[in-house]
Enzyme design. Sequence first.
Site, PDB file in Angstrom:
ATOM      1  N   CYS A  21       0.824  -1.222   0.000  1.00 39.88           N
ATOM      2  CA  CYS A  21       0.000   0.000   0.000  1.00 39.88           C
ATOM      3  C   CYS A  21       0.855   1.267   0.000  1.00 39.88           C
ATOM      4  O   CYS A  21       0.378   2.333  -0.382  1.00 39.88           O
ATOM      5  CB  CYS A  21      -0.941   0.016   1.197  1.00 39.88           C
ATOM      6  SG  CYS A  21      -1.984  -1.431   1.212  1.00 39.88           S
ATOM      7  N   HIS A  77      -3.903   6.873   1.727  1.00 39.64           N
ATOM      8  CA  HIS A  77      -4.206   5.564   1.143  1.00 39.64           C
ATOM      9  C   HIS A  77      -5.631   5.179   1.530  1.00 39.64           C
ATOM     10  O   HIS A  77      -6.079   5.427   2.649  1.00 39.64           O
ATOM     11  CB  HIS A  77      -3.204   4.535   1.685  1.00 39.64           C
ATOM     12  CG  HIS A  77      -3.589   3.134   1.400  1.00 39.64           C
ATOM     13  ND1 HIS A  77      -3.937   2.703   0.148  1.00 39.64           N
ATOM     14  CD2 HIS A  77      -3.709   2.049   2.216  1.00 39.64           C
ATOM     15  CE1 HIS A  77      -4.255   1.419   0.194  1.00 39.64           C
ATOM     16  NE2 HIS A  77      -4.119   0.999   1.444  1.00 39.64           N
ATOM     17  N   ASN A 123     -10.222  -0.810  -1.594  1.00 38.94           N
ATOM     18  CA  ASN A 123      -8.784  -0.644  -1.368  1.00 38.94           C
ATOM     19  C   ASN A 123      -8.033  -1.196  -2.578  1.00 38.94           C
ATOM     20  O   ASN A 123      -8.019  -2.402  -2.799  1.00 38.94           O
ATOM     21  CB  ASN A 123      -8.417  -1.410  -0.089  1.00 38.94           C
ATOM     22  CG  ASN A 123      -6.934  -1.357   0.237  1.00 38.94           C
ATOM     23  OD1 ASN A 123      -6.117  -0.916  -0.562  1.00 38.94           O
ATOM     24  ND2 ASN A 123      -6.583  -1.832   1.429  1.00 38.94           N
TER      25      ASN A 123
HETATM   26  O1  UT7 Z   1      -4.413  -1.628   2.832  1.00 39.84           O
HETATM   27  C1  UT7 Z   1      -3.598  -2.371   3.667  1.00 39.84           C
HETATM   28  C2  UT7 Z   1      -3.840  -2.047   5.064  1.00 39.84           C
HETATM   29  N1  UT7 Z   1      -5.115  -2.595   5.484  1.00 39.84           N
HETATM   30  C3  UT7 Z   1      -5.852  -1.955   6.361  1.00 39.84           C
HETATM   31  O2  UT7 Z   1      -5.496  -0.872   6.742  1.00 39.84           O
HETATM   32  C4  UT7 Z   1      -7.082  -2.636   6.883  1.00 39.84           C
HETATM   33  C5  UT7 Z   1      -7.184  -2.441   8.376  1.00 39.84           C
HETATM   34  N2  UT7 Z   1      -8.258  -3.202   9.009  1.00 39.84           N
HETATM   35  C6  UT7 Z   1      -9.560  -2.990   8.733  1.00 39.84           C
HETATM   36  O3  UT7 Z   1      -9.898  -2.172   7.901  1.00 39.84           O
HETATM   37  C7  UT7 Z   1     -10.592  -3.759   9.544  1.00 39.84           C
HETATM   38  O4  UT7 Z   1      -9.924  -4.494  10.533  1.00 39.84           O
HETATM   39  C8  UT7 Z   1     -11.496  -4.712   8.701  1.00 39.84           C
HETATM   40  C9  UT7 Z   1     -12.449  -3.886   7.858  1.00 39.84           C
HETATM   41  C10 UT7 Z   1     -10.670  -5.599   7.798  1.00 39.84           C
HETATM   42  C11 UT7 Z   1     -12.332  -5.588   9.627  1.00 39.84           C
HETATM   43  O5  UT7 Z   1     -13.105  -4.780  10.508  1.00 39.84           O
HETATM   44  P1  UT7 Z   1     -13.084  -5.022  12.082  1.00 39.84           P
HETATM   45  O6  UT7 Z   1     -14.003  -4.039  12.648  1.00 39.84           O
HETATM   46  O7  UT7 Z   1     -11.658  -4.993  12.544  1.00 39.84           O
HETATM   47  O8  UT7 Z   1     -13.709  -6.461  12.200  1.00 39.84           O
HETATM   48  P2  UT7 Z   1     -13.102  -7.799  12.843  1.00 39.84           P
HETATM   49  O9  UT7 Z   1     -12.080  -8.400  11.923  1.00 39.84           O
HETATM   50  O10 UT7 Z   1     -12.684  -7.549  14.249  1.00 39.84           O
HETATM   51  O11 UT7 Z   1     -14.368  -8.707  12.852  1.00 39.84           O
HETATM   52  C12 UT7 Z   1     -15.554  -8.366  13.578  1.00 39.84           C
HETATM   53  C13 UT7 Z   1     -16.624  -9.384  13.258  1.00 39.84           C
HETATM   54  C14 UT7 Z   1     -16.155 -10.819  13.393  1.00 39.84           C
HETATM   55  O12 UT7 Z   1     -17.234 -11.597  13.881  1.00 39.84           O
HETATM   56  P3  UT7 Z   1     -17.325 -11.964  15.455  1.00 39.84           P
HETATM   57  O13 UT7 Z   1     -16.076 -12.722  15.761  1.00 39.84           O
HETATM   58  O14 UT7 Z   1     -17.405 -10.656  16.176  1.00 39.84           O
HETATM   59  O15 UT7 Z   1     -18.582 -12.775  15.510  1.00 39.84           O
HETATM   60  C15 UT7 Z   1     -15.855 -11.236  11.976  1.00 39.84           C
HETATM   61  O16 UT7 Z   1     -15.971 -12.632  11.761  1.00 39.84           O
HETATM   62  O17 UT7 Z   1     -17.043  -9.225  11.890  1.00 39.84           O
HETATM   63  C16 UT7 Z   1     -16.954 -10.505  11.222  1.00 39.84           C
HETATM   64  N3  UT7 Z   1     -16.607 -10.245   9.825  1.00 39.84           N
HETATM   65  C17 UT7 Z   1     -17.550 -10.014   8.900  1.00 39.84           C
HETATM   66  N4  UT7 Z   1     -18.889  -9.969   8.966  1.00 39.84           N
HETATM   67  C18 UT7 Z   1     -19.554  -9.680   7.821  1.00 39.84           C
HETATM   68  C19 UT7 Z   1     -15.380 -10.176   9.237  1.00 39.84           C
HETATM   69  N5  UT7 Z   1     -15.526  -9.894   7.929  1.00 39.84           N
HETATM   70  C20 UT7 Z   1     -16.856  -9.802   7.696  1.00 39.84           C
HETATM   71  C21 UT7 Z   1     -17.608  -9.506   6.539  1.00 39.84           C
HETATM   72  N6  UT7 Z   1     -18.951  -9.471   6.650  1.00 39.84           N
HETATM   73  N7  UT7 Z   1     -17.020  -9.266   5.338  1.00 39.84           N
END
Ligand code: UT7
Length: 324
Positions: A107, A251, A281
Amino acid sequence: MGLGHFVPSRVVTNAELATILTTSDEWIQQRTGIKERRWVDGDVGASELAEPAARQAIKNAGLEVSDIDLIVFATLSPDVFFPGSSCLLQDRLGLNGCAALDIRTQCTGFLYALSIADAHIRSGLAEHVLVVGAEVHSSGLDMSDRGRDVTVIFGDGAGAAVVGPSDGTSRILGHKLHADGKHAEILKIEAPASRRNPRITHEMISQGLHYPHMQGRAVFKLAVSLVPKVIIELLEEHDLKIDEVDLLVPHQANQRINEMVARRLEIDPERVYNNIERFGNTTAASIPIALHEAVLRQKVKPGGLVCLAALGAGMTWGATLIRW
Ligand code: UT7
């Protein structure tokens, strides 16, 4: 000197993703700000997406393709394992013979690529450098629920810039680039890999090791602390303050990250350009696509101060200051 961008015509909405994975438009919008992204159709590599963006940037610079003497191509999704996409793009452009190299800093790739272009020009090694960020993510995403956190955020696209000697006030003021390999494991694609012998097996494929894996929260936390920090670091080096920045182009990884970065910097959100809701992204392509859109929308005026900033796998992060 000139900018260009190109995205595939196929729009993939959150609703369409919800027919493939267990996800929802509401979840994706709330957590990331993304409404839709572009994905290629069929066999299209990063250099193919880059070509129209590159031709546009060269034209907007008022140059001919033959004026380019170096191509710096940032991508984490090269057309093939080797040779580099820079060589494939060079051949597409009919520029055979000029120097060409690939950058693998994900990125932050476009910022590293710009710094190399800038250094080549300042040292006299090159006169007109074509800097490209292009990605085709869609052919390498896990379409099962196992990969839904990553699959919903990535989009395909390409952005390009031509950098040349400054003829006045408009110039790149400086760069601040960092990397910390101790975070290498939190965002990566493991296979195929030279550290594995064989590089890829059916077992690795069934484990999904050829797909991107991300510890999203860990990346998120690093982004909201390191991105504002590197911006301030760079501004201080140039005796500038955040109030003097006319446009911040971060980014496009997550709308929430960019909102938190803006809050921490205490910069007016009006002066932060975001387009993640339409493209997701696009990794190395996200900054040049956003920058070109911002210029087309007249968000940047001659003499204005533009700051670019990014963080990505590696981890790598950095910022660039440009006097427009
Ligand atoms: O470009 C390179 C750098 N990348 C970044 O900067 C990305 C940084 N991270 C993020 O943007 C976020 O961490 C994400 C958008 C990837 C994920 O969001 P989050 O708020 O951190 O969610 P999480 O991974 O902690 O997951 C929360 C919940 C989980 O369920 P439980 O365990 O709470 O029941 C996941 O299984 O959301 C669930 N989950 C989803 N639900 C619906 C994960 N992905 C999805 C999805 N749809 N696509």
